[in-house]
Design a protein around this motif. Structure first.
Motif, short mmCIF file in Angstrom:
data_model
loop_
_atom_site.label_atom_id
_atom_site.label_comp_id
_atom_site.label_asym_id
_atom_site.label_seq_id
_atom_site.Cartn_x
_atom_site.Cartn_y
_atom_site.Cartn_z
N LEU A 231 -26.39 38.19 1.72
CA LEU A 231 -26.80 39.51 2.18
C LEU A 231 -28.32 39.59 2.18
N VAL A 232 -28.90 39.94 3.31
CA VAL A 232 -30.33 40.22 3.40
C VAL A 232 -30.44 41.68 3.81
N ALA A 233 -30.99 42.49 2.94
CA ALA A 233 -31.16 43.91 3.22
C ALA A 233 -32.63 44.18 3.49
N TYR A 234 -32.94 44.65 4.66
CA TYR A 234 -34.32 44.90 5.06
C TYR A 234 -34.45 46.36 5.45
N SER A 235 -35.32 47.07 4.79
CA SER A 235 -35.50 48.48 5.07
C SER A 235 -36.24 48.69 6.39
N ALA A 236 -35.72 49.52 7.22
CA ALA A 236 -36.38 49.83 8.49
C ALA A 236 -37.70 50.56 8.26
N LYS A 237 -37.85 51.19 7.11
CA LYS A 237 -39.07 51.93 6.82
C LYS A 237 -39.80 51.36 5.61
N ASP A 238 -39.78 50.03 5.49
CA ASP A 238 -40.47 49.35 4.40
C ASP A 238 -41.97 49.62 4.49
N GLN A 239 -42.50 50.33 3.51
CA GLN A 239 -43.91 50.71 3.55
C GLN A 239 -44.85 49.53 3.31
N TYR A 240 -44.33 48.41 2.86
CA TYR A 240 -45.17 47.23 2.61
C TYR A 240 -45.16 46.25 3.76
N CYS A 241 -44.35 46.49 4.75
CA CYS A 241 -44.28 45.60 5.91
C CYS A 241 -45.27 46.09 6.97
N PRO A 242 -46.16 45.20 7.44
CA PRO A 242 -47.12 45.62 8.45
C PRO A 242 -46.42 46.10 9.73
N PRO A 243 -46.99 47.06 10.41
CA PRO A 243 -46.34 47.62 11.60
C PRO A 243 -46.19 46.62 12.74
N PHE A 244 -46.97 45.55 12.75
CA PHE A 244 -46.87 44.57 13.84
C PHE A 244 -45.66 43.64 13.70
N VAL A 245 -44.98 43.67 12.56
CA VAL A 245 -43.82 42.78 12.36
C VAL A 245 -42.61 43.36 13.08
#
Length: 72
Positions: free
Chosen positions: A46-60
């Protein structure tokens, strides 16, 4: 960062090829395959990735990153 972090931990996370550099969006597909080569022996992952991850740069492109992770 709001939490203390050692220099070693910082490098593990942020250095290209660092000890914990598994999910970087700039990894090429060959590196991803090598990182996850042993996962094919597992029944499920399981890989859970938040759509609103505040640490992920917006260009990703999160959807593309998840597609590449699943393909690896």
């Amino acid at each position: 960062y709001w939490a203390p972090i050692t220099a070693r931990r910082y490098l593990d996370l942020f250095d290209v090829g660092g000890a914990d550099d598994y999910f970087s969006s700039d990894l090429d597909d060959d590196v991803m395959r090598a990182n996850f080569a042993n996962f094919d022996t597992l029944d499920a992952v399981l890989v859970a990735y938040s759509a609103k991850d505040q640490y992920c740069p917006p260009f990703v492109d999160k959807a593309d990153l998840l597609r590449r992770l699943a393909a690896a």
